[in-house]
Design a protein around this motif. Structure first.
Motif, short mmCIF file in Angstrom:
data_model
loop_
_atom_site.label_atom_id
_atom_site.label_comp_id
_atom_site.label_asym_id
_atom_site.label_seq_id
_atom_site.Cartn_x
_atom_site.Cartn_y
_atom_site.Cartn_z
N TRP A 197 0.53 -5.56 2.66
CA TRP A 197 0.56 -4.70 3.85
C TRP A 197 0.52 -3.23 3.44
O TRP A 197 -0.01 -2.39 4.14
CB TRP A 197 1.84 -4.96 4.66
CG TRP A 197 1.82 -6.25 5.40
CD1 TRP A 197 2.49 -7.40 5.08
CD2 TRP A 197 1.07 -6.56 6.60
NE1 TRP A 197 2.22 -8.39 5.99
CE2 TRP A 197 1.36 -7.90 6.94
CE3 TRP A 197 0.21 -5.84 7.42
CZ2 TRP A 197 0.80 -8.53 8.04
CZ3 TRP A 197 -0.34 -6.47 8.52
CH2 TRP A 197 -0.05 -7.79 8.83
N SER A 198 1.11 -2.96 2.28
CA SER A 198 1.17 -1.55 1.86
C SER A 198 -0.16 -1.13 1.24
O SER A 198 -0.94 -1.97 0.79
CB SER A 198 2.29 -1.36 0.84
OG SER A 198 2.07 -2.25 -0.23
N GLY A 199 -0.37 0.17 1.22
CA GLY A 199 -1.64 0.70 0.70
C GLY A 199 -1.76 0.52 -0.80
O GLY A 199 -0.76 0.53 -1.51
N PRO A 200 -3.00 0.33 -1.30
CA PRO A 200 -3.17 0.18 -2.74
C PRO A 200 -2.89 1.49 -3.48
O PRO A 200 -3.01 2.56 -2.90
CB PRO A 200 -4.65 -0.20 -2.87
CG PRO A 200 -5.30 0.33 -1.64
CD PRO A 200 -4.26 0.30 -0.56
N GLN A 201 -2.53 1.37 -4.73
CA GLN A 201 -2.18 2.56 -5.52
C GLN A 201 -3.38 3.02 -6.34
O GLN A 201 -4.37 2.30 -6.48
CB GLN A 201 -1.04 2.21 -6.47
CG GLN A 201 0.18 1.66 -5.77
CD GLN A 201 0.81 2.66 -4.82
OE1 GLN A 201 0.99 3.82 -5.17
NE2 GLN A 201 1.10 2.22 -3.60
N ARG A 202 -3.25 4.24 -6.89
CA ARG A 202 -4.29 4.74 -7.79
C ARG A 202 -4.08 4.15 -9.17
O ARG A 202 -2.94 4.02 -9.61
CB ARG A 202 -4.23 6.26 -7.89
CG ARG A 202 -4.63 6.93 -6.61
CD ARG A 202 -4.82 8.40 -6.74
NE ARG A 202 -5.21 8.91 -5.42
CZ ARG A 202 -6.42 8.81 -4.90
NH1 ARG A 202 -7.37 8.24 -5.59
NH2 ARG A 202 -6.69 9.27 -3.70
N PRO A 203 -5.17 3.81 -9.89
CA PRO A 203 -4.98 3.26 -11.24
C PRO A 203 -4.43 4.33 -12.19
O PRO A 203 -4.65 5.52 -11.99
CB PRO A 203 -6.40 2.86 -11.65
CG PRO A 203 -7.32 3.58 -10.74
CD PRO A 203 -6.57 3.88 -9.47
N LEU A 204 -3.71 3.87 -13.18
CA LEU A 204 -3.17 4.79 -14.19
C LEU A 204 -4.30 5.42 -14.99
O LEU A 204 -5.22 4.71 -15.42
CB LEU A 204 -2.28 4.02 -15.17
CG LEU A 204 -0.81 3.81 -14.78
CD1 LEU A 204 -0.15 2.82 -15.74
CD2 LEU A 204 -0.07 5.14 -14.78
N ALA A 205 -4.24 6.71 -15.17
CA ALA A 205 -5.27 7.41 -15.97
C ALA A 205 -4.99 7.20 -17.45
O ALA A 205 -3.83 6.99 -17.84
CB ALA A 205 -5.24 8.89 -15.64
N PRO A 206 -6.03 7.27 -18.29
CA PRO A 206 -5.80 7.20 -19.74
C PRO A 206 -4.87 8.34 -20.16
O PRO A 206 -5.06 9.48 -19.75
CB PRO A 206 -7.20 7.40 -20.34
CG PRO A 206 -8.14 7.09 -19.24
CD PRO A 206 -7.44 7.43 -17.95
N ALA A 252 -8.92 -4.76 3.73
CA ALA A 252 -8.18 -6.01 3.97
C ALA A 252 -6.92 -5.75 4.78
O ALA A 252 -6.51 -6.60 5.59
CB ALA A 252 -7.83 -6.66 2.64
N ARG A 253 -6.31 -4.57 4.59
CA ARG A 253 -5.10 -4.25 5.38
C ARG A 253 -5.41 -4.23 6.86
O ARG A 253 -4.63 -4.68 7.69
CB ARG A 253 -4.56 -2.88 4.97
CG ARG A 253 -3.71 -2.93 3.73
CD ARG A 253 -3.44 -1.54 3.25
NE ARG A 253 -2.53 -0.81 4.09
CZ ARG A 253 -2.52 0.51 4.23
NH1 ARG A 253 -3.40 1.24 3.58
NH2 ARG A 253 -1.65 1.11 4.99
N LEU A 254 -6.59 -3.70 7.20
CA LEU A 254 -6.97 -3.64 8.62
C LEU A 254 -7.22 -5.05 9.16
O LEU A 254 -6.92 -5.37 10.31
CB LEU A 254 -8.24 -2.80 8.79
CG LEU A 254 -8.13 -1.34 8.33
CD1 LEU A 254 -9.48 -0.63 8.49
CD2 LEU A 254 -7.07 -0.61 9.16
N ALA A 309 -5.91 -12.89 9.90
CA ALA A 309 -5.99 -14.04 8.98
C ALA A 309 -5.88 -15.38 9.72
O ALA A 309 -6.68 -16.29 9.45
CB ALA A 309 -4.90 -13.91 7.90
N PRO A 310 -4.93 -15.53 10.67
CA PRO A 310 -4.85 -16.83 11.38
C PRO A 310 -6.13 -17.14 12.15
O PRO A 310 -6.57 -18.29 12.20
CB PRO A 310 -3.67 -16.64 12.34
CG PRO A 310 -2.88 -15.52 11.76
CD PRO A 310 -3.85 -14.62 11.06
#
Ligand code: SF4
Ligand code: SF4
Length: 443
Positions: free
Chosen positions: A164-173, A137-139, A144-145
């Motif tokens: 706009w910023s990159g997604p983060q890694r999910p928190l590990a258990p 989606a960032r690319l 969008a318009p």
């Protein structure tokens, strides 16, 4: 309201429950005044009362959903403002959930919709898959318009909402130990799916605040999406599978004082687990236990001895009450009390009962109504001239942030900041006016 279900129909526990709800409605129409879709367009069929009639007719006659029913039920945000307003205690949430499941079973949507809904259901609740989507989606975001101009409104809405910023890694258990010598509590934290990837600073702030106050925080193995994303699409089997996985994960833990949630949309669903699994003998008791342990982060923090360690210096916060908090969980006082106690100046948003248009995947599936609600919400907020906006739900934060230049933060980010944590990222990046006063720039 009189109903005419047969005894055979009432043998189905879901129908019996809906019949009870329908009978409570006295057609008074008070609920129409606070229903966002009715307020926008004044169409009775897009009001709670109108939807209740449509659902009654569909269920009573045991009919497959028609295109008309689907149109008006799909336009419902599940904001639950109608439940707050209703003087007769009509449990609209359970009624519309039943209607959505019935629609999913009996109505064949156009191909494009089926693809879109399947994509959302198969991607959003799974953090690793959701990360891939956000990277793509960032690319596409600059286009969008163009997507809007050529009529791909849902794609355009999705691209606009993606960061706009990159997604983060999910928190590990893992277990986050309580700081200091005295442990005063032990809680499970629902990391969530979208929440954890889009805005990891929210759970990080919650964990820092809790551990600083002496509470151990556990993220158990096996917990995942709360189930609400697919539940609101009527995909009951998928939702209940996710619910059962969470119940297994949390009931495997010993000695929890609470299950704490930072996304109010998830909180409303988890608090309803007891109802969702009431007919499952293997899970009903544990589901009720999990539901009764569940607390919104502000609900739990208000029970702890919390004090400001840095001066918020009257920073003006427009507090946006997420529907899932104020209508779904009836939590209205706690977030504002905490912010006031910690030195923030809190302003209520006029028309605060109206939804911002986020509502889970609503802002993607119903982009026009969602945009109009956002514009209305942002207008009322900006007229307050606040320094920043605070909300207790990632959906509202993303929705509102897409329509304003004001910084939007989670309430717990402000609580963390005022009690010794770092400045919330959205405020660090935003410097006009009084925000970033020296006395509040720790971290
Ligand atoms: S849940 Fe919200 S949108 Fe749906 S009928 Fe009730 S008030 Fe209207
Ligand atoms: S306010 Fe309650 S009783 Fe009155 S029409 Fe709405 S749902 Fe029915």
């Amino acid at each position: 309201m009189q109903t005419s279900f047969t005894l055979a129909q009432l043998a189905d526990p879901d129908v019996a429950e809906s019949e009870k709800i329908l009978r409570a409605c006295v057609h008074c129409g008070f609920c129409t005044a606070t229903c966002p879709t009715y307020v926008l367009d004044g169409n009775e069929l897009d009001s709670p009362r109108g939807r209740i009639y449509l659902i009654k007719d569909m269920l009573e006659n045991d009919r497959p959903a028609t295109a008309e029913v689907v149109l008006h039920v799909d336009r419902c945000l599940s904001c639950l403002a109608c439940m707050t307003t209703c003087p007769s205690g009509v449990h609209y949430m359970h009624l519309v959930d039943h209607a959505r499941a019935h629609i999913e079973r009996t109505y064949r949507r156009p191909l494009s919709e089926r693809v879109m809904r399947a994509m959302l259901a198969k991607l959003l609740p799974y953090p690793q898959r959701f990360r891939l989507v956000l990277n793509a989606a960032r690319l596409g975001k600059p286009f969008a318009p163009l997507a809007q101009a050529i009529g791909f409104k849902r794609l355009a809405a999705m691209l606009r909402l993606s960061p706009w910023s990159g997604p983060q890694r999910p928190l590990a258990p893992q277990v986050f130990k309580a700081a200091g010598p005295r442990k005063i509590g032990r809680v499970g934290l629902l990391a969530g799916c979208v929440n954890d990837i889009l805005a990891p600073q929210i759970n990080a702030a919650a964990i820092r605040t809790l551990t600083r106050l002496g509470v151990e925080v556990v993220l158990p193995e096996g917990a995942g999406c709360c189930g609400s994303l697919v539940h609101h699409m009527g995909r009951e089997h998928e939702a209940l599978a996710q619910v059962r996985a969470n119940i297994d994960a949390w009931t495997n833990l010993e000695g929890l004082d609470a299950i704490v949630i930072t996304a109010s949309g998830c909180g409303t669903t988890v608090k309803d687990y007891g109802f969702m699994l009431r007919n499952d003998p293997a899970y009903a008791d544990r589901a009720r236990k999990v539901a009764s342990l569940t607390k919104d982060i502000t609900e739990y923090l208000l029970t702890l001895p919390i004090e400001a360690s840095q001066n918020a210096d009257g920073l003006v916060v427009a507090y946006h009450a997420a529907c899932a908090l104020q209508h779904g969980q009836r939590i209205t006082r706690q977030p504002k009390e905490l912010l006031l106690k910690l030195g923030f100046a809190v302003k209520d948003v006029p028309e605060g009962h109206l939804c911002c248009g986020s509502a889970g995947t609503y802002n993607i599936l119903q982009p026009d109504i969602a945009r109009r609600l956002r514009e209305r919400k942002v207008g009322t907020i900006e007229r307050l001239r606040p320094d920043l906006i605070a909300a207790g739900n990632i959906g509202c934060m993303t929705q509102i942030a897409a329509g304003t230049r004001l910084p939007v933060v989670h309430t717990v980010e402000l609580i963390d900041w005022a009690t010794g944590g770092p400045c919330p990222p959205a405020l660090r990046e935003y410097r006009p006016r009084s925000v970033m006063r020296p006395s509040v720039t720790a971290g």
